[in-house]
Design an enzyme around this catalytic site. Structure first.
Site, PDB file in Angstrom:
ATOM      1  N   ASN A 113       0.794  -1.226   0.000  1.00  0.00           N
ATOM      2  CA  ASN A 113       0.000   0.000   0.000  1.00  0.00           C
ATOM      3  C   ASN A 113       0.831   1.284   0.000  1.00  0.00           C
ATOM      4  O   ASN A 113       0.355   2.334  -0.408  1.00  0.00           O
ATOM      5  CB  ASN A 113      -0.919  -0.038   1.243  1.00  0.00           C
ATOM      6  CG  ASN A 113      -1.487   1.327   1.577  1.00  0.00           C
ATOM      7  OD1 ASN A 113      -2.356   1.835   0.871  1.00  0.00           O
ATOM      8  ND2 ASN A 113      -1.001   1.925   2.653  1.00  0.00           N
ATOM      9  N   TYR A 179       6.034  10.070 -11.490  1.00  0.00           N
ATOM     10  CA  TYR A 179       5.106   9.435 -10.541  1.00  0.00           C
ATOM     11  C   TYR A 179       4.116   8.544 -11.294  1.00  0.00           C
ATOM     12  O   TYR A 179       3.914   7.381 -10.938  1.00  0.00           O
ATOM     13  CB  TYR A 179       4.367  10.524  -9.745  1.00  0.00           C
ATOM     14  CG  TYR A 179       3.234  10.002  -8.893  1.00  0.00           C
ATOM     15  CD1 TYR A 179       3.484   9.407  -7.655  1.00  0.00           C
ATOM     16  CD2 TYR A 179       1.906  10.113  -9.315  1.00  0.00           C
ATOM     17  CE1 TYR A 179       2.437   8.935  -6.859  1.00  0.00           C
ATOM     18  CE2 TYR A 179       0.862   9.655  -8.530  1.00  0.00           C
ATOM     19  CZ  TYR A 179       1.127   9.061  -7.302  1.00  0.00           C
ATOM     20  OH  TYR A 179       0.092   8.583  -6.528  1.00  0.00           O
TER      21      TYR A 179
HETATM   22  N1  LIG Z   1      -5.456   9.195  -1.095  1.00  0.00           N
HETATM   23  C1  LIG Z   1      -5.604   9.212  -2.406  1.00  0.00           C
HETATM   24  O1  LIG Z   1      -6.524   9.867  -2.950  1.00  0.00           O
HETATM   25  C2  LIG Z   1      -4.660   8.431  -3.274  1.00  0.00           C
HETATM   26  C3  LIG Z   1      -4.722   8.674  -4.664  1.00  0.00           C
HETATM   27  C4  LIG Z   1      -3.887   7.933  -5.498  1.00  0.00           C
HETATM   28  C5  LIG Z   1      -3.036   6.969  -4.970  1.00  0.00           C
HETATM   29  N2  LIG Z   1      -3.002   6.760  -3.622  1.00  0.00           N
HETATM   30  C6  LIG Z   1      -2.084   5.708  -3.139  1.00  0.00           C
HETATM   31  O2  LIG Z   1      -2.681   4.989  -2.072  1.00  0.00           O
HETATM   32  C7  LIG Z   1      -1.661   4.521  -1.178  1.00  0.00           C
HETATM   33  C8  LIG Z   1      -1.981   4.984   0.233  1.00  0.00           C
HETATM   34  O3  LIG Z   1      -2.030   6.392   0.222  1.00  0.00           O
HETATM   35  P1  LIG Z   1      -2.635   7.283   1.411  1.00  0.00           P
HETATM   36  O4  LIG Z   1      -3.331   8.429   0.755  1.00  0.00           O
HETATM   37  O5  LIG Z   1      -3.363   6.420   2.382  1.00  0.00           O
HETATM   38  O6  LIG Z   1      -1.254   7.841   2.016  1.00  0.00           O
HETATM   39  P2  LIG Z   1      -0.782   8.100   3.527  1.00  0.00           P
HETATM   40  O7  LIG Z   1       0.505   8.861   3.398  1.00  0.00           O
HETATM   41  O8  LIG Z   1      -1.883   8.736   4.327  1.00  0.00           O
HETATM   42  O9  LIG Z   1      -0.490   6.653   4.077  1.00  0.00           O
HETATM   43  C9  LIG Z   1       0.696   5.955   3.704  1.00  0.00           C
HETATM   44  C10 LIG Z   1       1.212   5.187   4.895  1.00  0.00           C
HETATM   45  O10 LIG Z   1       2.455   4.595   4.525  1.00  0.00           O
HETATM   46  C11 LIG Z   1       3.435   4.856   5.534  1.00  0.00           C
HETATM   47  N3  LIG Z   1       4.761   4.877   4.900  1.00  0.00           N
HETATM   48  C12 LIG Z   1       5.291   5.852   4.124  1.00  0.00           C
HETATM   49  N4  LIG Z   1       6.528   5.520   3.729  1.00  0.00           N
HETATM   50  C13 LIG Z   1       6.788   4.310   4.254  1.00  0.00           C
HETATM   51  C14 LIG Z   1       7.920   3.446   4.202  1.00  0.00           C
HETATM   52  N5  LIG Z   1       9.022   3.777   3.518  1.00  0.00           N
HETATM   53  N6  LIG Z   1       7.851   2.256   4.856  1.00  0.00           N
HETATM   54  C15 LIG Z   1       6.733   1.910   5.561  1.00  0.00           C
HETATM   55  N7  LIG Z   1       5.643   2.700   5.663  1.00  0.00           N
HETATM   56  C16 LIG Z   1       5.668   3.887   5.008  1.00  0.00           C
HETATM   57  C17 LIG Z   1       3.021   6.213   6.093  1.00  0.00           C
HETATM   58  O11 LIG Z   1       3.580   6.449   7.376  1.00  0.00           O
HETATM   59  C18 LIG Z   1       1.504   6.095   6.109  1.00  0.00           C
HETATM   60  O12 LIG Z   1       1.019   5.457   7.284  1.00  0.00           O
HETATM   61  C19 LIG Z   1      -0.341   5.086  -1.734  1.00  0.00           C
HETATM   62  O13 LIG Z   1       0.271   4.110  -2.549  1.00  0.00           O
HETATM   63  C20 LIG Z   1      -0.785   6.274  -2.568  1.00  0.00           C
HETATM   64  O14 LIG Z   1       0.138   6.605  -3.596  1.00  0.00           O
HETATM   65  C21 LIG Z   1      -3.784   7.478  -2.756  1.00  0.00           C
END
Ligand SMILES: NC(=O)c1ccc[n+]([C@@H]2O[C@H](COP(=O)([O-])OP(=O)(O)OC[C@H]3O[C@@H](n4cnc5c(N)ncnc54)[C@H](O)[C@@H]3O)[C@@H](O)[C@H]2O)c1
Length: 293
Positions: A113, A179
């Site tokens: 994730n 990205y």
């Molecule tokens: N929120 C959106 O609308 C959205 C849109 C497109 C893609 N995404 C993708 O969904 C996924 C989750 O995104 P989110 O919005 O929940 O982000 P977020 O930043 O809120 O959550 C990501 C989590 O990963 C952890 N993390 C970051 N780097 C890390 C590492 N090196 N090792 C271990 N843990 C790590 C962070 O501490 C956090 O808890 C990501 O891949 C993001 O690119 C989200």
């Protein structure tokens, strides 16, 4: 039968494993979730999987977010362990996998994730360093974590891998082409690996979020009070929540999708389907040309 031979298939409806409890779709399963800390998509996935009977193993870089996830899951009666892991580091991923596999002897589900768009740079101002960081945080760890667990899945002849990428994997993202390319790499790795390991009883699918309120992408703050604009922004007419993503991840992780592999599901409130179309409240219809603000 050697590990490389296809599983026997009697082509009978009895081959479809029965679902004994629809409220416990992951009963008895061990699920690894990267970035499963609170306030994000991974946290919602961890909570929903635990609610459905999985023992959840969270790999999270941020101890505070991990701890808040642990408390939420345990207070709801779920089983969870948290590990401080930077999934971009091969040594930390290997130790994490050794711990989880040593503890349970197997893993049934892996959700990759972690991801971040914020190392973003305009392409003309980008560099090999920013490309490397974009690779590490969006694609490299998917390879590291998947490799660390897939061997045990092959041995067990079962498993489900769910890769969280982005809707930007599937459409042109002008903000940062690097990205977009990294997310597309995750989506295509998903499809290719699915074909590679399907005969071992392992399924691999992806989901592509958009417009989901999390700590990383705070759409509520960004929309700056313009909540009435959601119907013109997303075809479903609202903001997405981490729970919207978690439900699709549950479907892909569980036997609900036993005959689905190699696919990437946009979980985007319809933005990909809508292409460049936006609902114009003024005109009462969708438009695909510049609007007056
Ligand atoms: N929120 C959106 O609308 C959205 C849109 C497109 C893609 N995404 C993708 O969904 C996924 C989750 O995104 P989110 O919005 O929940 O982000 P977020 O930043 O809120 O959550 C990501 C989590 O990963 C952890 N993390 C970051 N780097 C890390 C590492 N090196 N090792 C271990 N843990 C790590 C962070 O501490 C956090 O808890 C990501 O891949 C993001 O690119 C989200």
């Amino acid at each position: 039968m050697s590990a490389d031979e296809p599983s026997s298939n009697t082509q009978s409806p009895d081959d479809v494993a029965p679902i004994s409890d629809w409220n416990r779709l992951l009963d008895g399963k061990v699920a690894v979730i990267t970035g499963g800390g609170a306030d994000g998509i991974g946290g919602a996935i961890a909570r929903l999987f635990a609610e459905h009977g999985a023992t959840v193993e969270i790999a999270e870089i941020d101890l505070d977010r991990a701890e808040r996830s642990r408390v939420m899951i345990e207070s709801a009666g779920g089983a969870v362990r948290t590990h401080q892991v930077d999934v971009t580091r091969a040594d930390e991923v290997e130790s994490f996998a050794a711990d989880v596999l040593g503890h349970h002897g197997r893993v049934d589900v892996v959700v990759n994730n972690v991801g971040d768009y914020r190392v973003s740079a305009r392409f003309e101002a980008s560099s090999p360093e920013t490309w490397q960081r974009m690779y590490d945080i969006n694609f490299g760890h998917v390879l590291l974590v998947t490799r660390a667990f897939v061997g045990s899945m092959i041995e067990a002849r079962r498993g489900s891998i769910v890769n969280v990428h982005s809707v930007e994997a599937e459409r042109g993202y002008p903000g940062d082409p690097v990205y977009g390319a990294m997310k597309a790499a995750v989506a295509h790795f998903t499809t290719c690996l699915a074909v590679d390991v399907g005969r071992h009883g392992i399924r691999v699918n992806g989901l592509g979020p958009d417009l989901t309120q999390t700590a990383q992408v705070d759409y509520i703050a960004r929309s700056d009070g313009a909540h009435h604009m959601w119907p013109s922004w997303a075809p479903v007419g609202r903001l997405g929540w981490p729970e919207d993503q978690a439900r699709v991840a549950l479907f892909l992780a569980s036997d609900m999708s036993a005959f689905v592999t190699g696919h990437n599901v946009p979980v985007d409130g319809g933005t990909l389907a809508g292409g460049g179309w936006f609902f114009s409240p003024d005109e009462g219809r969708f438009v695909n040309r510049p609007k007056r603000l």
